[in-house]
Design an enzyme around this catalytic site. Structure first.
Site, PDB file in Angstrom:
ATOM      1  N   ARG A  54     -38.963 -27.028  64.772  1.00  0.00           N
ATOM      2  CA  ARG A  54     -37.834 -28.193  64.685  1.00  0.00           C
ATOM      3  C   ARG A  54     -36.473 -27.759  65.151  1.00  0.00           C
ATOM      4  NH1 ARG A  54     -38.179 -25.533  58.725  1.00  0.00           N
ATOM      5  NH2 ARG A  54     -40.333 -25.461  59.307  1.00  0.00           N
ATOM      6  N   LYS A  71     -46.020 -13.531  64.461  1.00  0.00           N
ATOM      7  CA  LYS A  71     -47.155 -13.772  63.688  1.00  0.00           C
ATOM      8  C   LYS A  71     -48.066 -12.681  63.701  1.00  0.00           C
ATOM      9  CE  LYS A  71     -47.170 -18.897  64.800  1.00  0.00           C
ATOM     10  NZ  LYS A  71     -46.984 -19.401  63.416  1.00  0.00           N
TER      11      LYS A  71
HETATM   12  N1  BES Z   1     -46.643 -23.723  65.272  1.00  0.00           N
HETATM   13  C1  BES Z   1     -46.694 -23.439  63.734  1.00  0.00           C
HETATM   14  C2  BES Z   1     -47.250 -24.151  62.787  1.00  0.00           C
HETATM   15  C3  BES Z   1     -48.820 -23.962  62.821  1.00  0.00           C
HETATM   16  C4  BES Z   1     -49.359 -23.338  61.971  1.00  0.00           C
HETATM   17  C5  BES Z   1     -49.405 -25.019  63.609  1.00  0.00           C
HETATM   18  C6  BES Z   1     -50.807 -23.164  61.780  1.00  0.00           C
HETATM   19  C7  BES Z   1     -50.871 -24.953  63.561  1.00  0.00           C
HETATM   20  C8  BES Z   1     -51.511 -24.117  62.701  1.00  0.00           C
HETATM   21  C9  BES Z   1     -45.064 -23.534  63.288  1.00  0.00           C
HETATM   22  O1  BES Z   1     -44.168 -23.134  64.545  1.00  0.00           O
HETATM   23  C10 BES Z   1     -44.795 -22.304  62.529  1.00  0.00           C
HETATM   24  O2  BES Z   1     -44.980 -21.339  62.865  1.00  0.00           O
HETATM   25  N2  BES Z   1     -44.216 -22.526  61.278  1.00  0.00           N
HETATM   26  C11 BES Z   1     -43.873 -21.817  60.082  1.00  0.00           C
HETATM   27  C12 BES Z   1     -42.969 -22.200  59.573  1.00  0.00           C
HETATM   28  C13 BES Z   1     -42.098 -21.252  58.491  1.00  0.00           C
HETATM   29  C14 BES Z   1     -41.676 -20.195  59.280  1.00  0.00           C
HETATM   30  C15 BES Z   1     -41.101 -21.956  57.694  1.00  0.00           C
HETATM   31  C16 BES Z   1     -45.021 -21.785  59.220  1.00  0.00           C
HETATM   32  O3  BES Z   1     -45.834 -22.792  58.936  1.00  0.00           O
HETATM   33  O4  BES Z   1     -45.541 -20.784  58.738  1.00  0.00           O
HETATM   34 MN    MN Z   2     -43.717 -21.132  64.745  1.00  0.00          MN
END
Ligand code: BES
Ligand code: MN
Ligand code: ZN
Length: 504
Positions: free
Chosen positions: A354, A280
């Site tokens: 997931r 990230k």
């Molecule tokens: N933990 C994150 C989702 C999240 C984002 C929670 C912001 C709280 C605040 C999750 O693991 C994630 O990174 N999801 C990705 C999925 C994508 C790669 C398909 C996302 O939402 O960008």
């Molecule tokens: Mn994630």
């Protein structure tokens, strides 16, 4: 750091009249509404005489108060046994006060009463449980990681006297229920607020085990070796990039009588989500301390079900992992085998929730539950679709709608969302049964739900609650919701459990 970890809820007593003594230091919290001729007190007839009501209402008028929702005024009124009065506006309610209006008003009052130890309140005359939940949740603080240099010198709100029309056993039981509910939410908040340095899978599992055992639950903890042996490919794959290896915690409460229902709870426990190799951006990455908010709420809820002795079985299955990039981390393009045998191509290591949840859902379904509720900080797309305070609820149509309705009723405001069939096509992989991310940019929240659906046993009514933003308040405090961990959706899940206990 302070010795007793976590938030200690205040003690609560119920009284049918304003105590004549013993409350000299206390603040009396009173509801007011917007009347035709100015602010008007409500629910205080039995506790205050006409003279005191007059004095309060004319003081409010002199201050140009309106009684608008959330409006606060601190007054000193002669002749009362308390040190001061705090009025809190409920707005133009037309004689009806929705529970969450009372809860938010109580929360706003508690936040305004910094350093006040004892509160006497008449909000409880209108709705005892909402008033207590709001006061306790609004009075929540998290100070475990402050040294004497910045720790508050006072203990915060420690004692609540709730005024009610009677103090019979049923009224006291309702007060006790409210304290249990608020304490469960506080437990979930404490977990979320504990920094990732101090909350990692093994430590989280240890604390969940201690809480579960104290509540009389059966507890099982699988470590990384046991997970590998049993084929939990998703949990192992996500967890293997960290030196702090994953766990799966199972907490079982058996309260069902003959014919009683079994409910499975599953919560995402990523103690920190860097994204892994699909790392990230740095901005706001620290918010990913909240990526175990689903796990926190699930653990708090099963403990609450036991405390409240619900006549159902509740089995929590909680996967815990830290998602880190390293030489041992999984790579984009790796294929893993989820528990139960479905193979997955990991195209993006940041779609890790997931992967650990699929394993946990398959395991949870082996217990043949009637219902399964899974909750997770799963997608940034939740926030895009619904904003910071509205969880997305997906799953089997009927049960999803029931969960959303109950979530609305408790003020956590989950909203039903669809899982369109055609989105499954976006999860096709060229090498494995499934890919973990969509080939399209659309409907990220729903795609994650569609992924999870592949792992739910056919005869299980299920709901998935995406709490990505609602679990963690990055804005200012409001109502009974502080900054940081919110404890959402603990009260939604408990309301569903109570509803299943009552109606099947
Ligand atoms: N933990 C994150 C989702 C999240 C984002 C929670 C912001 C709280 C605040 C999750 O693991 C994630 O990174 N999801 C990705 C999925 C994508 C790669 C398909 C996302 O939402 O960008
Ligand atoms: Mn994630
Ligand atoms: Zn995550």
């Amino acid at each position: 750091m302070s010795s007793a970890p976590g938030y200690q809820a205040p003690t609560v007593t119920v009284s049918s009249s304003l105590p004549g003594r013993g409350v000299a230091e206390a603040v009396l919290v009173l509801p007011v509404v917007t009347g035709d001729t100015g602010p008007r007190t409500v629910g205080v007839d039995a506790v205050l005489d006409a003279e005191a009501v007059d004095a309060i209402e004319s003081a409010l008028s002199a201050l140009n108060a309106t009684g608008a929702e959330g409006q606060l005024h601190r007054l000193v009124i002669a002749g009362l046994p308390v040190a001061s009065v705090l009025t809190v506006g409920l707005g133009d309610a037309g004689g009806e006060w929705p529970a969450d209006t009372i809860r938010r008003a109580a929360g706003a009052a508690a936040r305004a009463l910094d350093k006040v130890g004892t509160v006497v309140t008449a909000l409880s005359v209108l709705d005892l449980e909402a008033a207590l939940e709001g006061l306790i949740l609004g009075g929540y603080r998290f100070t475990d990681f402050r040294s004497d240099k910045t720790a508050p010198k006072d203990k915060g709100l420690t004692k609540i006297v709730a005024l009610a029309s009677d103090a019979k056993a049923a009224t006291k039981a309702a007060a006790a229920r409210a304290v249990d509910v608020a304490s469960a939410v506080a437990t979930a908040r404490d977990f979320v607020n504990t920094p990732p340095s101090h909350l990692f899978p093994a430590e989280f599992a240890k604390q969940a085990k201690a809480l579960g055992e104290a509540a009389g639950l059966e507890v099982e903890v699988l470590d990384d070796k046991a997970l590998t042996r049993a084929g939990y490919g998703g949990i192992v794959g996500v967890g293997k990039g960290s030196s702090r290896l994953p766990r799966l915690v199972r907490l079982t409460y058996r309260g069902a009588k003959r014919g009683g229902k079994t409910v499975a709870l599953v919560g995402k426990g990523v103690t920190f989500d860097t994204g892994g190799i699909s790392i990230k951006p740095a901005a706001n990455m620290h918010h990913m301390t909240s990526d175990m908010g689903g796990a926190a709420a699930v653990i708090a809820t099963v403990v609450l079900a036991a405390r409240q002795k619900l006549p159902i079985d509740v089995i929590a299955t909680v996967p815990m992992a830290e998602n880190m990039p390293s030489a041992t981390a999984q790579r984009p393009g790796d294929v893993l085998t989820q528990y139960g045998g479905i193979t997955v191509e990991v195209l993006n290591t940041d779609a890790e929730g997931r992967l650990i949840l699929a394993d946990a859902i398959v395991r949870a379904c082996e217990d043949n539950p009637d219902y399964l509720i899974e909750t997770s900080t799963l997608t940034g797309a939740q926030t895009v679709a619904l904003g910071a305070r509205t969880p997305g609820v997906m799953g089997s149509d009927e049960f999803r709608d029931r969960v959303a309705r109950l979530s609305q009723a408790v003020g956590e405001n989950g909203w039903a969302m669809p899982l369109p069939e055609e989105l499954k096509d976006d999860l096709k992989s060229t090498v494995a049964d499934l890919a973990n991310v969509s080939s399209s940019r659309y409907a990220g929240m729903l795609v994650a739900g569609v992924y999870l659906r592949e792992f739910v046993a056919e005869d299980v009514a299920w709901a998935h609650i995406d709490i990505a933003a609602p679990a963690y308040n990055t804005g200012g405090p409001w109502g009974y919701t502080p900054k940081g961990g919110t404890g959402v959706p603990t009260r939604t899940m408990f309301a569903v459990l109570e509803d299943i206990a009552a109606n099947g």
